[in-house]
Enzyme design. Structure first.
Site, PDB file in Angstrom:
ATOM      1  CB  VAL A  14      83.963  54.207  24.470  1.00 21.11           C
ATOM      2  CG1 VAL A  14      84.665  52.861  24.470  1.00 21.11           C
ATOM      3  CG2 VAL A  14      82.455  54.013  24.500  1.00 21.11           C
ATOM      4  CG  ASP A 200      72.364  50.547  19.365  1.00 20.73           C
ATOM      5  OD1 ASP A 200      73.519  50.950  19.174  1.00 20.73           O
ATOM      6  OD2 ASP A 200      72.028  49.911  20.394  1.00 20.73           O
ATOM      7  CE  LYS A 204      74.360  47.827  21.141  1.00 16.33           C
ATOM      8  NZ  LYS A 204      73.554  48.551  22.136  1.00 16.33           N
TER       9      LYS A 204
HETATM   10  N1  LIG Z   1      78.903  55.420  24.837  1.00 18.76           N
HETATM   11  C1  LIG Z   1      78.728  54.138  25.167  1.00 18.76           C
HETATM   12  O1  LIG Z   1      78.320  53.825  26.287  1.00 18.76           O
HETATM   13  C2  LIG Z   1      79.076  53.051  24.172  1.00 18.76           C
HETATM   14  C3  LIG Z   1      78.912  51.713  24.543  1.00 18.76           C
HETATM   15  C4  LIG Z   1      79.294  50.702  23.659  1.00 18.76           C
HETATM   16  C5  LIG Z   1      79.792  51.039  22.417  1.00 18.76           C
HETATM   17  N2  LIG Z   1      79.910  52.357  22.057  1.00 18.76           N
HETATM   18  C6  LIG Z   1      80.498  52.668  20.741  1.00 18.76           C
HETATM   19  O2  LIG Z   1      81.796  53.208  20.979  1.00 18.76           O
HETATM   20  C7  LIG Z   1      82.112  54.186  19.992  1.00 18.76           C
HETATM   21  C8  LIG Z   1      82.466  55.503  20.684  1.00 18.76           C
HETATM   22  O3  LIG Z   1      81.324  55.944  21.402  1.00 18.76           O
HETATM   23  P1  LIG Z   1      81.406  57.218  22.393  1.00 18.76           P
HETATM   24  O4  LIG Z   1      80.120  57.218  23.130  1.00 18.76           O
HETATM   25  O5  LIG Z   1      82.670  57.193  23.145  1.00 18.76           O
HETATM   26  O6  LIG Z   1      81.422  58.418  21.348  1.00 18.76           O
HETATM   27  P2  LIG Z   1      81.799  59.944  21.637  1.00 18.76           P
HETATM   28  O7  LIG Z   1      81.675  60.254  23.076  1.00 18.76           O
HETATM   29  O8  LIG Z   1      81.015  60.740  20.643  1.00 18.76           O
HETATM   30  O9  LIG Z   1      83.345  60.028  21.249  1.00 18.76           O
HETATM   31  C9  LIG Z   1      83.806  59.807  19.966  1.00 18.76           C
HETATM   32  C10 LIG Z   1      85.283  60.127  19.919  1.00 18.76           C
HETATM   33  O10 LIG Z   1      85.771  59.776  18.646  1.00 18.76           O
HETATM   34  C11 LIG Z   1      86.539  60.850  18.121  1.00 18.76           C
HETATM   35  N3  LIG Z   1      86.402  60.836  16.659  1.00 18.76           N
HETATM   36  C12 LIG Z   1      85.273  60.860  15.926  1.00 18.76           C
HETATM   37  N4  LIG Z   1      85.578  60.794  14.613  1.00 18.76           N
HETATM   38  C13 LIG Z   1      86.928  60.731  14.527  1.00 18.76           C
HETATM   39  C14 LIG Z   1      87.845  60.647  13.463  1.00 18.76           C
HETATM   40  N5  LIG Z   1      87.448  60.621  12.203  1.00 18.76           N
HETATM   41  N6  LIG Z   1      89.177  60.617  13.756  1.00 18.76           N
HETATM   42  C15 LIG Z   1      89.590  60.645  15.031  1.00 18.76           C
HETATM   43  N7  LIG Z   1      88.766  60.712  16.089  1.00 18.76           N
HETATM   44  C16 LIG Z   1      87.452  60.763  15.833  1.00 18.76           C
HETATM   45  C17 LIG Z   1      85.955  62.094  18.725  1.00 18.76           C
HETATM   46  O11 LIG Z   1      86.955  63.072  18.694  1.00 18.76           O
HETATM   47  P3  LIG Z   1      86.784  64.549  19.325  1.00 18.76           P
HETATM   48  O12 LIG Z   1      86.816  64.338  20.813  1.00 18.76           O
HETATM   49  O13 LIG Z   1      87.956  65.285  18.815  1.00 18.76           O
HETATM   50  O14 LIG Z   1      85.458  65.046  18.832  1.00 18.76           O
HETATM   51  C18 LIG Z   1      85.612  61.602  20.137  1.00 18.76           C
HETATM   52  O15 LIG Z   1      86.717  61.709  20.988  1.00 18.76           O
HETATM   53  C19 LIG Z   1      80.905  54.268  19.077  1.00 18.76           C
HETATM   54  O16 LIG Z   1      81.128  53.475  17.947  1.00 18.76           O
HETATM   55  C20 LIG Z   1      79.763  53.699  19.923  1.00 18.76           C
HETATM   56  O17 LIG Z   1      78.764  53.098  19.137  1.00 18.76           O
HETATM   57  C21 LIG Z   1      79.571  53.360  22.910  1.00 18.76           C
END
Ligand SMILES: NC(=O)c1ccc[n+]([C@@H]2O[C@H](COP(=O)([O-])OP(=O)(O)OC[C@H]3O[C@@H](n4cnc5c(N)ncnc54)[C@H](OP(=O)(O)O)[C@@H]3O)[C@@H](O)[C@H]2O)c1
Length: 415
Positions: A14, A200, A204
């Site tokens: 994201v 999940d 929502k």
């Molecule tokens: N993926 C989707 O399609 C989607 C859709 C809607 C909503 N969401 C929501 O959006 C959020 C992010 O999802 P994602 O899929 O992008 O997750 P992701 O790919 O796992 O990425 C998470 C990111 O957050 C960083 N992070 C985790 N803990 C942290 C902390 N304590 N301090 C600083 N950075 C931290 C990680 O850092 P590193 O890179 O250093 O590991 C990584 O860059 C989630 O809450 C998810 O539920 C996701």
């Protein structure tokens, strides 16, 4: 030209989507806002990971570095889990920074508190991306409730479970095989519990309730059931009745202003807009007092759709389009007697069912393997009594259609 300074927390799917959307759509943003949007910093957790980030953007593991950016207007939050996100966003709001979040688990729990804090500090909160990814459902509700009262909402809110059910039905796969396929395609996490057990979708649903009704039902009163107990045979049986299993979250507000919420697998007719919602697509159908039924379909997740939702949200927020949605009330004449309905029952083939089938109107039946599937119509109370007395029977209800227009029956408006 003056500048709007933003920072992004998290640079996974994201966070990268937001950064790319700002970069690739800078001209459109400039046109809409009359200002350039500049990503000043990105917060990450693991500094050893290789990333492609424009060298003009500061990359940090320290949140205090983000708060120290001069004239920071907006923080996009795309981290996982409740903490430290809630603390970070609270601190940002207290500093007068607007926030846009995608984090549903955090926002379902702390959304009401963050919205109140934001109100007290004169900033706005965007949370479109928390629910149904790229589908603009939060914005639609925020717009509709300016005039309409929302009475009920139904949604296919989790793309992974929808994909699994689609594959089980289309390919006759077991639940385990379909789950494995969704993991291979990158839809399900290594730990898929949140998707397949309905957490999940539950988060929502609570966010939808907060947006549409200004409050959430008690969490403990929201029934939550996942999809792990379903079999390809069940799905095939439903298909032969022109019904499909969908994992649906529903919210309904009654005449006493109580909100009933549940998340569970449910059957939908081939006439319902959810019937054709397949694979990772999401859908939300809601009913407003004036507009009738509105159904939105689209991508529920992914880098681009979610990035799009967050940047759209950002634009609305900067343009001051978000207003607070106070709790709205509902009038007593809107009480709905929902005691009739349709179900498909699964019975062991050698069970004696003739005695209880007279309670219902039999619409159809088929035998598959060692089970008999019976499609019936009747009272909810009778089904509940039957399920208590006959433990060999499973029943799945069929999703109520939300009528397009209000029907009038015996002088009473039925919604
Ligand atoms: N993926 C989707 O399609 C989607 C859709 C809607 C909503 N969401 C929501 O959006 C959020 C992010 O999802 P994602 O899929 O992008 O997750 P992701 O790919 O796992 O990425 C998470 C990111 O957050 C960083 N992070 C985790 N803990 C942290 C902390 N304590 N301090 C600083 N950075 C931290 C990680 O850092 P590193 O890179 O250093 O590991 C990584 O860059 C989630 O809450 C998810 O539920 C996701």
């Amino acid at each position: 030209m003056s500048v709007i300074n933003v920072a992004i927390l998290g640079f996974g799917t994201v966070g990268q989507g937001v950064c790319e959307a700002i970069e690739t759509h800078q001209d459109r943003l400039k046109e809409a806002l009359g200002k350039e949007v500049k990503v000043r910093a990105i917060l990450i957790k693991d500094p050893t990971k290789k990333r492609e980030i424009n060298p003009s953007i500061k990359v940090t593991t320290e949140f205090k570095d983000i708060l120290e950016i001069p004239d920071l207007h907006v923080i996009f939050e795309a981290i996982v889990g409740e903490e430290p996100c809630y603390t970070y966003l609270s601190e940002a709001i207290e500093k007068g920074i607007h926030i846009v979040t995608a984090n549903k688990a955090m926002f379902a729990k702390y959304g009401p508190d963050l919205l109140e804090k934001a109100l007290n500090h004169g900033v706005s909160v965007g949370f479109e991306a928390t629910t149904a990814g790229g589908i603009p459902v939060i914005g639609t509700i925020r717009q509709l409730i300016k005039v309409n009262e929302i009475r009920s909402i139904q949604g296919i809110l989790n793309g992974t479970s929808n994909f699994i059910l689609s594959q089980m039905r289309k390919q006759g796969l077991s639940f385990e095989a379909a789950l494995k396929q969704s993991q291979e395609k990158g839809y399900a996490e290594a730990d898929p519990t949140s998707d397949i057990e309905g957490y999940d979708a539950f988060y929502k649903l609570l966010i939808l309730s907060q947006t549409a009704f200004g409050r959430q039902p008690e969490w403990k009163d929201v029934r939550r059931k996942g999809i792990t107990h379903l079999t390809a045979e069940w799905l095939q049986a439903a298909e032969s009745f022109r019904l499909r299993f969908k994992h649906v979250g529903s919210l309904e507000r009654d005449g006493f202003n109580r909100i009933k919420g549940e998340v569970k697998p449910i059957l939908v007719h081939d006439t319902h807009p959810f019937y054709g919602v397949e694979d990772v697509e999401n859908a939300v159908s809601l009913k407003g007092s004036l507009v009738g039924r509105v159904t939105l379909l689209g991508p529920g997740a992914g880098k681009r759709p979610t990035g799009s939702a967050m940047v759209e949200d950002f634009l609305s927020l900067i343009q001051g389009k978000y207003t607070d949605s106070p709790e709205s009330t509902v009038h007593n004449e809107e009480i709905r007697e929902g005691s009739s309905g349709q179900w498909v029952l699964r019975v062991r083939a050698n069970e004696e069912y003739q005695s209880w089938i007279t309670l219902f109107t039999l619409k159809d039946r088929i035998q598959l393997g060692s089970h008999l599937y019976v499609f019936v119509e009747g009272k909810k109370e009778d089904i509940e009594a039957l399920l208590q007395s006959q433990e060999q029977i499973q029943a799945v209800s069929i999703l109520d259609e939300i009528p397009l227009e209000n029907e009038v029956k015996e002088g009473v408006a039925v919604y």
